[in-house]
Enzyme design. Structure first.
Site, short mmCIF file in Angstrom:
data_model
loop_
_atom_site.label_atom_id
_atom_site.label_comp_id
_atom_site.label_asym_id
_atom_site.label_seq_id
_atom_site.Cartn_x
_atom_site.Cartn_y
_atom_site.Cartn_z
N GLU A 39 14.24 33.83 5.96
CA GLU A 39 15.45 33.37 5.28
C GLU A 39 15.14 32.83 3.88
OE1 GLU A 39 18.43 31.26 8.08
OE2 GLU A 39 16.48 31.04 9.04
N MET A 76 9.82 37.34 15.04
CA MET A 76 9.87 36.81 13.68
C MET A 76 9.98 35.28 13.62
SD MET A 76 12.68 39.48 12.18
CE MET A 76 12.74 41.19 12.71
N1 HPA Z 1 10.83 42.86 16.34
C1 HPA Z 1 10.77 41.65 15.77
N2 HPA Z 1 11.56 40.65 16.10
C2 HPA Z 1 12.47 40.87 17.05
C3 HPA Z 1 12.59 42.11 17.69
C4 HPA Z 1 11.72 43.17 17.31
O1 HPA Z 1 11.76 44.30 17.83
N3 HPA Z 1 13.60 42.00 18.59
C5 HPA Z 1 14.06 40.72 18.51
N4 HPA Z 1 13.37 40.03 17.57
#
Ligand code: HPA
Length: 270
Positions: free
Chosen positions: A83, A208
């Site tokens: 962000e 993430m």
């Molecule tokens: N990758 C990264 N972050 C995520 C994913 C993903 O596939 N799905 C939910 N958060």
């Protein structure tokens, strides 16, 4: 400019002056999992914009407040590096938690499944992580009153808390996976090649968030349990494009079992 330590103290004393609860357990609720916070009764709500020095959450699906009861502090909405927040902001709430007496932290997140034995909707206990960002939130002057310059990370996710979580899951008849979480910055999802690389390096899920908060929690001696909700299979695992909508749909689908697990865990840890 004010020192970070001073900012932490001011944020913590604002909360303590406006709330008599002194919980020892905290929970960070990931994307779409805010309903646990909503289910708490007799809670005090602290919107981030009202807490001194707090960054403000922006992403869809994140409400942005601390919900505090006698036994738990719930973080509804977190700050992500993608962000545009710096690492100090991303991890600021963890240090405030420490300052107000939190000893155990349950971190939840949405993640992409890398392990082919996983299915969409699975819950995974995080046994360890790999930080693919190459950035560490402890870079800079060490806050000696919080922890060591070179903190040990050999049990970043508490074995005791994992053991209790497994027992709790068994009791409530819920099946849990276990695995390694690999942290990418986002906000783009990983490429199929990155997901294959992640698998070769030992990852079971990619996401993430979480890793900066876990490093800071370990630095200041807060014990951590991590739970990922596998909201989708990571890029290239199945022939299907990824979207945030799918992430939200899966969290919606599994939120009842996820909330039950978190609720029972808090009762055990408190
Ligand atoms: N990758 C990264 N972050 C995520 C994913 C993903 O596939 N799905 C939910 N958060």
């Amino acid at each position: 400019m004010m020192e970070i330590e001073q900012k932490i103290k001011e944020a913590a004393s604002y909360i303590q002056q406006n709330c008599t609860y002194r919980p020892k357990v905290a929970v960070i609720l990931g994307s779409g999992l805010g309903s646990y916070g909503d289910s708490l009764t007799d809670a005090k709500h602290f919107h981030y914009q009202d807490i001194p020095h707090f960054p403000i959450s922006t992403v869809e699906g994140h409400a942005g407040k601390f919900v505090i009861t006698e036994h738990v502090l719930c973080m509804q909405g977190r700050f992500h590096y993608y962000e545009g927040y710096d690492m100090e902001s991303v991890t600021f709430p963890i240090r405030v938690m420490k300052q107000i007496g939190i000893e155990k932290l349950i971190v939840t997140n949405a993640a992409g499944g890398v392990n082919k034995a996983f299915e969409c909707g699975d819950l995974m206990l995080i046994t360890d992580h790999i930080n693919m960002l190459g950035k560490n939130p402890l870079i800079g002057k060490n806050i000696d009153s919080f922890g060591l310059r070179f903190p040990d990370m050999s049990e970043a996710y508490s074995k005791d808390m994992i053991e209790t979580a497994k027992q709790v899951a068994k009791k409530i008849n819920l099946s849990l996976k276990e695995g390694i979480y690999m942290y990418f910055s986002g906000p783009s999802f990983e490429t199929p090649a990155e997901v294959r690389a992640a698998r070769i390096l030992g990852a079971d899920a990619v996401g993430m968030s979480t890793v900066p908060e876990v490093i800071i929690a370990n630095h200041c001696g807060i014990k951590v349990l991590g739970i990922s909700c596998v909201t989708n299979m990571a890029a290239g695992v199945v022939e299907q494009p990824l979207s945030h909508i799918e992430v939200m749909e899966t969290t919606e689908r599994v939120k009842t079992k996820f909330v039950e697990l978190v609720k029972t865990l808090v009762e055990q840890y408190a």
